[in-house]
Design a protein around this motif. Structure first.
Motif, mmCIF file in Angstrom:
data_model
loop_
_atom_site.group_PDB
_atom_site.id
_atom_site.type_symbol
_atom_site.label_atom_id
_atom_site.label_comp_id
_atom_site.label_asym_id
_atom_site.label_seq_id
_atom_site.Cartn_x
_atom_site.Cartn_y
_atom_site.Cartn_z
ATOM 1 N N ARG A 319 0.835 -1.210 0.000
ATOM 2 C CA ARG A 319 0.000 0.000 0.000
ATOM 3 C C ARG A 319 0.869 1.259 0.000
ATOM 4 O O ARG A 319 0.628 2.198 -0.765
ATOM 5 C CB ARG A 319 -0.925 -0.005 1.223
ATOM 6 N N THR A 320 1.877 1.278 0.861
ATOM 7 C CA THR A 320 2.770 2.436 0.926
ATOM 8 C C THR A 320 3.562 2.584 -0.369
ATOM 9 O O THR A 320 3.772 3.699 -0.865
ATOM 10 C CB THR A 320 3.739 2.294 2.109
ATOM 11 N N SER A 323 1.305 4.112 -2.989
ATOM 12 C CA SER A 323 1.094 5.536 -2.705
ATOM 13 C C SER A 323 2.300 6.361 -3.131
ATOM 14 O O SER A 323 2.158 7.445 -3.710
ATOM 15 C CB SER A 323 0.807 5.721 -1.213
ATOM 16 N N GLU A 361 -3.196 -5.533 -2.542
ATOM 17 C CA GLU A 361 -2.922 -4.408 -1.637
ATOM 18 C C GLU A 361 -2.304 -3.241 -2.397
ATOM 19 O O GLU A 361 -2.588 -2.071 -2.116
ATOM 20 C CB GLU A 361 -1.990 -4.862 -0.517
ATOM 21 N N GLU A 364 -5.126 -1.465 -4.168
ATOM 22 C CA GLU A 364 -5.915 -0.667 -3.236
ATOM 23 C C GLU A 364 -5.178 0.607 -2.830
ATOM 24 O O GLU A 364 -5.760 1.709 -2.774
ATOM 25 C CB GLU A 364 -6.238 -1.505 -1.993
ATOM 26 N N GLY A 365 -3.890 0.486 -2.567
ATOM 27 C CA GLY A 365 -3.104 1.670 -2.199
ATOM 28 C C GLY A 365 -3.015 2.674 -3.334
ATOM 29 O O GLY A 365 -3.065 3.887 -3.120
ATOM 30 N N ASP A 368 -6.411 4.531 -3.634
ATOM 31 C CA ASP A 368 -6.571 5.522 -2.563
ATOM 32 C C ASP A 368 -5.714 6.763 -2.823
ATOM 33 O O ASP A 368 -6.163 7.897 -2.577
ATOM 34 C CB ASP A 368 -6.179 4.900 -1.218
#
Length: 374
Positions: A319-320, A323, A361, A364-365, A368
């Protein structure tokens, strides 16, 4: 070295350079500190067949022929011009070559539209000129002139971003190997001429994407040997580069955080996908403004590592990473966000369903991050 934000290669690897110099019994050109064989070994690292008592780490990742051609060029006292896309390691290779050959990689001129002839020749200390007149003492030598007087390597970064007048000033330096100072009166012993000592040469870099900005004249081209550094396309080599740089970052910040191999694979595959998409794009509007270079890939991973260390759970997550990728590669809004959103829906979403692992994941990240920036 601990109190330096970024130590030059000759300081960072001083102990290793000292050791290589102590065991080097090969012939050396001019005033070189290391022989061509040891320069290559310092840059590309040692192998078991070298029979050394200690391992020498690899510092530049690429085809050894590029390094060898660069070394041969400098041994012939010709200028060396490293050309390639942004982020291909041209400047790092130039720094390593300078550090190994003369133990000084800091004699650098940065080419910009504002670079003048004074930056590659000399200027004057105005207060000293007013007090005592023009003299050698009141002259401020450029990094190139300093390299000439020391018999060292001078570096010129982004040569094609400087104007033609500045580029042309290099022609006489590269061919005649001296700089005339007409403001000084000659006392009969060449007081108004600065001659280059043996070992002097220039390593210049140029981005292939700057073609047409300030093209080199044919006269200047003839005084350089060209070495073209391609974009790293081999996934294994690129992984080694990214891992090497990231480990340096972790050591510099004293961060104890692992980069899982699976997440490194996700990052490498993402950049490979985006490059493939850019290659088939019909217009610039359909491409990310980012060059998608290895250097930018390193930047994405560094951003993710630092964020995880300072604001996360001290563990890198998909996720990170997603991002950081979205945040780092978004230069234009809404164009780049639209391209990244298309990539997530068209490539990452099907892959996350088929392969699982870290991809769901990551997807999803990324979504977002795009929603936050939109």
């Amino acid at each position: 070295m601990s109190d330096l934000l970024r130590a030059p290669a000759e300081i960072k690897y001083a102990e290793e350079l000292d050791w290589l110099e102590s065991i080097d019994d090969n012939p050396k050109p001019f005033s070189w500190r290391l022989s061509p064989k040891m320069v290559r070994l310092f840059i590309l690292g040692s192998e078991r067949s070298d029979g050394l008592d200690r391992e020498v780490s690899q510092k530049w990742f690429g085809d050894r022929s590029f390094v060898e051609r660069s070394i041969v060029t400098l041994a012939s006292d010709r200028g060396l011009l490293l050309i390639g896309d942004p982020g291909t390691g041209k400047s790092w290779l130039a720094e390593l070559l300078s550090a190994a050959i003369c133990r000084n990689s800091t004699l650098v001129v940065q080419g910009t539209a504002g670079t003048t002839e004074d930056h590659i020749k000399y200027s004057w200390n105005v207060s000293m000129v007013i007090a005592k007149g023009q003299s050698r003492e009141s002259m401020i030598p450029s990094p190139i002139m300093t390299a000439m007087e020391a018999g060292s390597i001078g570096r010129f970064e982004e040569l094609t971003r400087s104007t033609s007048d500045v580029q042309d000033a290099l022609i006489s330096i590269l061919s005649e190997k001296y700089i005339s100072v007409p403001e000084l009166e000659s006392g009969g012993s060449d007081d108004n001429i600065v001659f280059a000592k043996p070992g002097f040469s220039i390593i210049a870099t140029a981005n292939s994407r700057d073609r047409g900005v300030n093209d080199l004249s044919s006269a200047l081209k003839r005084r350089f040997n060209f070495v073209r550094i391609p974009v790293v396309t081999n996934k294994k080599s690129e992984a080694e580069i990214v891992r090497f740089r990231t480990e340096e970052l972790l050591r510099r910040h004293s961060i104890d955080l692992d980069v899982p191999p699976t997440l490194l694979d996700v990052l490498l595959q993402s950049f490979a996908d985006l490059r493939a998409s850019a290659a088939t794009a019909g217009s610039d509007d359909e491409k990310l403004e980012s060059a998608l270079s290895t250097a930018e890939q390193i930047g994405v991973l560094e951003d993710a590592v630092l964020h995880s260390n300072f604001f996360g759970e001290r563990a890198l997550t998909a996720r990170t990473l997603a991002s950081s990728l979205v945040g780092s590669l978004t230069r234009r809004e809404p164009e780049d966000l639209a391209i990244l959103n298309k990539y997530l829906h068209g490539v990452v979403e099907p892959r996350s369903k088929e392969e699982g692992g870290s991809w769901p994941e990551f997807l999803e990240g990324g979504r977002d991050a795009i929603a936050t920036l939109s």
